[in-house]
Write a protein that holds these residues in place. Structure first.
Motif, PDB file in Angstrom:
ATOM      1  N   GLY A   6       0.787  -1.221   0.000  1.00  0.00           N
ATOM      2  CA  GLY A   6       0.000   0.000   0.000  1.00  0.00           C
ATOM      3  C   GLY A   6       0.823   1.278   0.000  1.00  0.00           C
ATOM      4  N   ALA A   7       2.134   1.176   0.021  1.00  0.00           N
ATOM      5  CA  ALA A   7       2.997   2.354   0.147  1.00  0.00           C
ATOM      6  C   ALA A   7       3.186   3.047  -1.202  1.00  0.00           C
ATOM      7  CB  ALA A   7       4.338   1.962   0.747  1.00  0.00           C
ATOM      8  N   MET A   8       2.136   3.653  -1.682  1.00  0.00           N
ATOM      9  CA  MET A   8       2.232   4.346  -2.962  1.00  0.00           C
ATOM     10  C   MET A   8       1.968   5.841  -2.796  1.00  0.00           C
ATOM     11  SD  MET A   8       3.224   2.043  -4.964  1.00  0.00           S
ATOM     12  CE  MET A   8       3.141   2.947  -6.490  1.00  0.00           C
ATOM     13  N   HIS A   9       1.959   6.317  -1.568  1.00  0.00           N
ATOM     14  CA  HIS A   9       1.654   7.719  -1.316  1.00  0.00           C
ATOM     15  C   HIS A   9       2.915   8.578  -1.299  1.00  0.00           C
ATOM     16  CE1 HIS A   9       2.706   6.279   2.712  1.00  0.00           C
ATOM     17  NE2 HIS A   9       3.051   7.530   2.968  1.00  0.00           N
ATOM     18  N   PHE A  10       2.713   9.859  -1.531  1.00  0.00           N
ATOM     19  CA  PHE A  10       3.746  10.865  -1.338  1.00  0.00           C
ATOM     20  C   PHE A  10       3.592  11.404   0.066  1.00  0.00           C
ATOM     21  CE2 PHE A  10       5.309  11.289  -5.580  1.00  0.00           C
ATOM     22  CZ  PHE A  10       6.433  12.097  -5.489  1.00  0.00           C
ATOM     23  N   LEU A  11       4.694  11.662   0.725  1.00  0.00           N
ATOM     24  CA  LEU A  11       4.684  12.332   2.013  1.00  0.00           C
ATOM     25  C   LEU A  11       5.132  13.772   1.767  1.00  0.00           C
ATOM     26  CD1 LEU A  11       4.395  12.367   5.088  1.00  0.00           C
ATOM     27  CD2 LEU A  11       6.793  11.588   5.217  1.00  0.00           C
ATOM     28  N   VAL A  12       4.242  14.718   2.028  1.00  0.00           N
ATOM     29  CA  VAL A  12       4.551  16.140   1.897  1.00  0.00           C
ATOM     30  C   VAL A  12       4.985  16.643   3.264  1.00  0.00           C
ATOM     31  CG1 VAL A  12       3.634  18.442   1.399  1.00  0.00           C
ATOM     32  CG2 VAL A  12       2.931  16.481  -0.005  1.00  0.00           C
ATOM     33  N   VAL A  13       6.227  17.120   3.353  1.00  0.00           N
ATOM     34  CA  VAL A  13       6.771  17.626   4.614  1.00  0.00           C
ATOM     35  C   VAL A  13       6.911  19.139   4.462  1.00  0.00           C
ATOM     36  CG1 VAL A  13       8.599  17.415   6.322  1.00  0.00           C
ATOM     37  CG2 VAL A  13       8.045  15.460   4.844  1.00  0.00           C
ATOM     38  N   GLU A  14       6.001  19.851   5.100  1.00  0.00           N
ATOM     39  CA  GLU A  14       5.890  21.306   4.914  1.00  0.00           C
ATOM     40  C   GLU A  14       5.218  21.910   6.133  1.00  0.00           C
ATOM     41  OE1 GLU A  14       6.009  24.860   3.981  1.00  0.00           O
ATOM     42  OE2 GLU A  14       6.491  23.790   2.122  1.00  0.00           O
ATOM     43  N   ASP A  15       5.834  22.938   6.725  1.00  0.00           N
ATOM     44  CA  ASP A  15       5.257  23.553   7.922  1.00  0.00           C
ATOM     45  C   ASP A  15       4.224  24.630   7.611  1.00  0.00           C
ATOM     46  OD1 ASP A  15       7.570  25.064   6.991  1.00  0.00           O
ATOM     47  OD2 ASP A  15       7.356  26.290   8.780  1.00  0.00           O
ATOM     48  N   ASN A  16       4.233  25.194   6.417  1.00  0.00           N
ATOM     49  CA  ASN A  16       3.272  26.231   6.051  1.00  0.00           C
ATOM     50  C   ASN A  16       1.984  25.566   5.562  1.00  0.00           C
ATOM     51  OD1 ASN A  16       1.862  27.949   3.987  1.00  0.00           O
ATOM     52  ND2 ASN A  16       3.338  29.460   4.734  1.00  0.00           N
ATOM     53  N   PRO A  17       0.843  25.788   6.236  1.00  0.00           N
ATOM     54  CA  PRO A  17      -0.401  25.104   5.859  1.00  0.00           C
ATOM     55  C   PRO A  17      -0.849  25.377   4.416  1.00  0.00           C
ATOM     56  CG  PRO A  17      -0.669  26.258   7.953  1.00  0.00           C
ATOM     57  CD  PRO A  17       0.664  26.658   7.412  1.00  0.00           C
ATOM     58  N   VAL A  18      -0.656  26.596   3.938  1.00  0.00           N
ATOM     59  CA  VAL A  18      -1.055  26.909   2.558  1.00  0.00           C
ATOM     60  C   VAL A  18      -0.177  26.155   1.560  1.00  0.00           C
ATOM     61  CG1 VAL A  18      -1.248  28.760   0.839  1.00  0.00           C
ATOM     62  CG2 VAL A  18      -2.008  29.157   3.188  1.00  0.00           C
ATOM     63  N   ASN A  19       1.139  26.173   1.775  1.00  0.00           N
ATOM     64  CA  ASN A  19       2.046  25.432   0.889  1.00  0.00           C
ATOM     65  C   ASN A  19       1.800  23.931   0.974  1.00  0.00           C
ATOM     66  OD1 ASN A  19       3.245  27.812   0.053  1.00  0.00           O
ATOM     67  ND2 ASN A  19       4.976  27.631   1.457  1.00  0.00           N
ATOM     68  N   GLN A  20       1.480  23.443   2.179  1.00  0.00           N
ATOM     69  CA  GLN A  20       1.184  22.022   2.357  1.00  0.00           C
ATOM     70  C   GLN A  20      -0.051  21.620   1.547  1.00  0.00           C
ATOM     71  OE1 GLN A  20      -0.532  20.078   6.083  1.00  0.00           O
ATOM     72  NE2 GLN A  20       1.685  19.880   6.434  1.00  0.00           N
ATOM     73  N   LEU A  21      -1.089  22.441   1.612  1.00  0.00           N
ATOM     74  CA  LEU A  21      -2.315  22.178   0.863  1.00  0.00           C
ATOM     75  C   LEU A  21      -2.066  22.243  -0.640  1.00  0.00           C
ATOM     76  CD1 LEU A  21      -5.388  21.703   0.794  1.00  0.00           C
ATOM     77  CD2 LEU A  21      -5.671  24.191   0.913  1.00  0.00           C
ATOM     78  N   LEU A  22      -1.333  23.265  -1.090  1.00  0.00           N
ATOM     79  CA  LEU A  22      -1.044  23.417  -2.520  1.00  0.00           C
ATOM     80  C   LEU A  22      -0.257  22.221  -3.058  1.00  0.00           C
ATOM     81  CD1 LEU A  22      -1.111  25.188  -5.073  1.00  0.00           C
ATOM     82  CD2 LEU A  22       1.008  26.240  -4.266  1.00  0.00           C
ATOM     83  N   ALA A  23       0.793  21.838  -2.354  1.00  0.00           N
ATOM     84  CA  ALA A  23       1.606  20.694  -2.792  1.00  0.00           C
ATOM     85  C   ALA A  23       0.776  19.413  -2.799  1.00  0.00           C
ATOM     86  CB  ALA A  23       2.822  20.536  -1.879  1.00  0.00           C
ATOM     87  N   SER A  24      -0.038  19.226  -1.771  1.00  0.00           N
ATOM     88  CA  SER A  24      -0.876  18.022  -1.687  1.00  0.00           C
ATOM     89  C   SER A  24      -1.857  17.952  -2.853  1.00  0.00           C
ATOM     90  CB  SER A  24      -1.644  18.001  -0.363  1.00  0.00           C
ATOM     91  OG  SER A  24      -0.763  17.911   0.727  1.00  0.00           O
ATOM     92  N   GLU A  25      -2.507  19.060  -3.153  1.00  0.00           N
ATOM     93  CA  GLU A  25      -3.473  19.073  -4.256  1.00  0.00           C
ATOM     94  C   GLU A  25      -2.801  18.858  -5.606  1.00  0.00           C
ATOM     95  OE1 GLU A  25      -6.773  18.832  -4.003  1.00  0.00           O
ATOM     96  OE2 GLU A  25      -6.362  18.724  -1.855  1.00  0.00           O
ATOM     97  N   MET A  26      -1.607  19.407  -5.787  1.00  0.00           N
ATOM     98  CA  MET A  26      -0.882  19.168  -7.046  1.00  0.00           C
ATOM     99  C   MET A  26      -0.518  17.694  -7.186  1.00  0.00           C
ATOM    100  SD  MET A  26       1.635  22.367  -7.695  1.00  0.00           S
ATOM    101  CE  MET A  26       0.990  23.996  -8.028  1.00  0.00           C
ATOM    102  N   LEU A  27      -0.049  17.092  -6.104  1.00  0.00           N
ATOM    103  CA  LEU A  27       0.294  15.671  -6.158  1.00  0.00           C
ATOM    104  C   LEU A  27      -0.938  14.816  -6.425  1.00  0.00           C
ATOM    105  CD1 LEU A  27       2.907  15.613  -3.293  1.00  0.00           C
ATOM    106  CD2 LEU A  27       3.337  15.039  -5.690  1.00  0.00           C
ATOM    107  N   ARG A  28      -2.055  15.175  -5.818  1.00  0.00           N
ATOM    108  CA  ARG A  28      -3.305  14.441  -6.097  1.00  0.00           C
ATOM    109  C   ARG A  28      -3.703  14.599  -7.563  1.00  0.00           C
ATOM    110  NH1 ARG A  28      -4.714  16.559  -0.774  1.00  0.00           N
ATOM    111  NH2 ARG A  28      -4.559  14.821   0.683  1.00  0.00           N
ATOM    112  N   ALA A  29      -3.526  15.803  -8.116  1.00  0.00           N
ATOM    113  CA  ALA A  29      -3.835  16.030  -9.530  1.00  0.00           C
ATOM    114  C   ALA A  29      -2.940  15.179 -10.433  1.00  0.00           C
ATOM    115  CB  ALA A  29      -3.676  17.512  -9.879  1.00  0.00           C
ATOM    116  N   LEU A  30      -1.739  14.862  -9.946  1.00  0.00           N
ATOM    117  CA  LEU A  30      -0.823  14.000 -10.695  1.00  0.00           C
ATOM    118  C   LEU A  30      -1.100  12.512 -10.454  1.00  0.00           C
ATOM    119  CD1 LEU A  30       2.447  16.060 -10.142  1.00  0.00           C
ATOM    120  CD2 LEU A  30       1.220  15.755 -12.315  1.00  0.00           C
ATOM    121  N   GLY A  31      -2.088  12.226  -9.594  1.00  0.00           N
ATOM    122  CA  GLY A  31      -2.507  10.843  -9.383  1.00  0.00           C
ATOM    123  C   GLY A  31      -1.932  10.147  -8.160  1.00  0.00           C
TER     124      GLY A  31
END
Length: 143
Positions: A6-31
């Motif tokens: 099941g280890a197919m996820h990306f781990l986003v390590v980011e302390d800024n909540p806005v940057n964390q959300l943006l990076a997470s959504e981009m990665l989700r858009a990439l699948g």
């Protein structure tokens, strides 16, 4: 250490909540499924409990910064406590000295902020396309 199926996820390590959300959504858009960590301490704990496919790592964070976090993740991989996975740095600072420090600490890739979907996707493709189970931690080819 074997990677769980099941280890197919990306781990986003980011302390800024806005940057964390943006990076997470981009990665989700990439699948990619995504998990997040607010700092390096949380990233190490998360990687131990459920190793990621790859990590998108900020550098400037409280408690444990990105460079120290990468060094610790690589140490755990070298000792066999974590499977190999690539780390892509995501930083607002593009000075050659910082970039060099990131790769010396164990980074496999580097993208600058503000994140752009096309550039993030291209760097992920570049980093992940060379990964295989017989590579050492960090994905670098064996000498």
């Amino acid at each position: 250490m074997a990677r769980s199926a099941g280890a197919m996820h990306f781990l986003v390590v980011e302390d800024n909540p806005v940057n964390q959300l943006l990076a997470s959504e981009m990665l989700r858009a990439l699948g990619y499924p995504v998990r997040t960590a607010d700092d390096g301490v949380h990233a190490i704990e998360s990687s131990r409990s459920d190793p990621p496919l790859a990590v998108l790592m900020d550098v400037q964070m409280p408690r444990l910064d990105g460079l120290a976090t990468m060094r610790e993740l690589r140490r755990l991989q070298t000792q066999g406590e974590l499977p190999a996975f690539p780390i892509i740095v995501c930083s607002a600072f593009y000075a050659p000295a910082e970039r060099t420090a990131c790769f010396a600490a164990g980074a496999d890739g580097f993208v600058t902020k503000p994140l752009m979907l096309a550039k993030l996707g291209a760097e992920i493709f570049r980093v992940l396309k060379g990964q295989s189970d017989d590579r050492p931690p960090g994905g670098r080819p064996r000498a």
